[in-house]
Scaffold this motif. Sequence first.
Motif, PDB file in Angstrom:
ATOM      1  N   ASN A   1      51.286 -49.772  40.363  1.00  0.00           N
ATOM      2  CA  ASN A   1      50.029 -49.024  40.297  1.00  0.00           C
ATOM      3  C   ASN A   1      50.229 -47.623  40.874  1.00  0.00           C
ATOM      4  O   ASN A   1      49.954 -47.376  42.051  1.00  0.00           O
ATOM      5  CB  ASN A   1      48.924 -49.765  41.070  1.00  0.00           C
TER       6      ASN A   1
ATOM      7  N   MET B   1      48.481 -40.231  50.172  1.00  0.00           N
ATOM      8  CA  MET B   1      47.601 -39.160  50.640  1.00  0.00           C
ATOM      9  C   MET B   1      46.792 -39.618  51.867  1.00  0.00           C
ATOM     10  O   MET B   1      46.600 -38.850  52.814  1.00  0.00           O
ATOM     11  CB  MET B   1      46.660 -38.741  49.511  1.00  0.00           C
ATOM     12  N   GLU B   2      46.364 -40.848  51.859  1.00  0.00           N
ATOM     13  CA  GLU B   2      45.623 -41.385  52.992  1.00  0.00           C
ATOM     14  C   GLU B   2      46.503 -41.467  54.236  1.00  0.00           C
ATOM     15  O   GLU B   2      46.061 -41.159  55.354  1.00  0.00           O
ATOM     16  CB  GLU B   2      45.079 -42.773  52.644  1.00  0.00           C
TER      17      GLU B   2
ATOM     18  N   HIS C   1      52.758 -50.938  45.955  1.00  0.00           N
ATOM     19  CA  HIS C   1      52.003 -50.442  44.805  1.00  0.00           C
ATOM     20  C   HIS C   1      52.921 -50.027  43.648  1.00  0.00           C
ATOM     21  O   HIS C   1      52.575 -49.114  42.897  1.00  0.00           O
ATOM     22  CB  HIS C   1      51.148 -49.231  45.227  1.00  0.00           C
TER      23      HIS C   1
ATOM     24  N   ARG D   1      46.838 -38.090  55.657  1.00  0.00           N
ATOM     25  CA  ARG D   1      45.591 -37.710  56.303  1.00  0.00           C
ATOM     26  C   ARG D   1      45.447 -38.388  57.662  1.00  0.00           C
ATOM     27  O   ARG D   1      45.038 -37.759  58.647  1.00  0.00           O
ATOM     28  CB  ARG D   1      44.423 -38.069  55.389  1.00  0.00           C
TER      29      ARG D   1
ATOM     30  N   GLN E   1      49.678 -43.156  44.942  1.00  0.00           N
ATOM     31  CA  GLN E   1      49.387 -41.768  45.288  1.00  0.00           C
ATOM     32  C   GLN E   1      48.235 -41.679  46.288  1.00  0.00           C
ATOM     33  O   GLN E   1      48.292 -40.910  47.251  1.00  0.00           O
ATOM     34  CB  GLN E   1      49.040 -40.989  44.015  1.00  0.00           C
ATOM     35  N   LYS E   2      47.204 -42.468  46.072  1.00  0.00           N
ATOM     36  CA  LYS E   2      46.061 -42.465  46.974  1.00  0.00           C
ATOM     37  C   LYS E   2      46.451 -42.961  48.362  1.00  0.00           C
ATOM     38  O   LYS E   2      46.022 -42.396  49.384  1.00  0.00           O
ATOM     39  CB  LYS E   2      44.956 -43.349  46.392  1.00  0.00           C
ATOM     40  N   ALA E   3      47.299 -43.997  48.410  1.00  0.00           N
ATOM     41  CA  ALA E   3      47.733 -44.541  49.692  1.00  0.00           C
ATOM     42  C   ALA E   3      48.585 -43.541  50.459  1.00  0.00           C
ATOM     43  O   ALA E   3      48.466 -43.410  51.685  1.00  0.00           O
ATOM     44  CB  ALA E   3      48.509 -45.839  49.470  1.00  0.00           C
TER      45      ALA E   3
ATOM     46  N   GLU F   1      48.606 -44.841  40.599  1.00  0.00           N
ATOM     47  CA  GLU F   1      47.414 -44.179  41.135  1.00  0.00           C
ATOM     48  C   GLU F   1      47.090 -44.683  42.543  1.00  0.00           C
ATOM     49  O   GLU F   1      46.765 -43.901  43.438  1.00  0.00           O
ATOM     50  CB  GLU F   1      46.223 -44.419  40.210  1.00  0.00           C
ATOM     51  N   ALA F   2      47.209 -45.988  42.733  1.00  0.00           N
ATOM     52  CA  ALA F   2      46.968 -46.549  44.060  1.00  0.00           C
ATOM     53  C   ALA F   2      48.025 -46.069  45.044  1.00  0.00           C
ATOM     54  O   ALA F   2      47.720 -45.817  46.228  1.00  0.00           O
ATOM     55  CB  ALA F   2      46.968 -48.076  43.989  1.00  0.00           C
TER      56      ALA F   2
END
Length: 254
Positions: A74, A83-84, A71, A87, A79-81, A76-77
């Motif tokens: 990208n 965090m996932e 990524h 989790r 950061q989301k990845a 934003e993608a």
Amino acid sequence: MSSFMSVFASLVEHLATLLQPLFHASATAAAIVLFTAFVRLLVHPLSRAGARGQRDRLKLQPRIAELRAKHKKNPEALQKAIMELHREEKVSPLSGCLPMLCQMPAFFLLYHLFSSASIGGDPNSLLGHTLGAAPLGGRFTDALAHGGLFGAQGLVYVALFVLVAAVATFNYRRTKRQMALSAAATPASDQPQVPGMGAMAKFMPLMSFMTLFSVAYVPLAAALYIVTSTTWSAIERAALYRDMPYAGAAALPV
């Protein structure tokens, strides 16, 4: 709040009375140091959990490097990845902050106690207690106004500054060494290119020296809390993070 402060003041005075035979006029100062050590002992399990969390986060670094490559265009993608991923692996990126956050109520309670002229409508007798010649309710500027830096009160602060500087130097050298080890162990292609990260990396090892300004600003009783907690943190981190390059070394020491 005032009734709670009265109870806390009574506890400090009672502890000081118990320590009087050993520390005489500095018994209240010794009580504050003992209180700080007790608080740090209570949050030590959180510190150990934070160290375990850091080990878990280090194990995720290869997978995070893969996500950065995937990524890289990208953010934003990415950061989301990340965090996932945390989790899914049940790894908290904030676990190392919990010990500091849990200490803050104790510090502010002590700060307020030795900054208040009265408690529950009665004069605050704790302000007159001393460490050496320096009153626990006084500040560095008060010491300078009563004899200067090398006066009876100023020398108390000189001793605290020397101790803080020694601990900060220990933290500085350890942080620099661990950052160098971390950089050597991580390929340049895997290191995140974040604007300003280079300047932050240079500044981070110096953060421990900021404690000097805190000690100079707060009442002497609160300064004793900071010095005791900072020294505890340096020893605790050296033990808990001894096998982890850079991990947690530059976190705030309070």
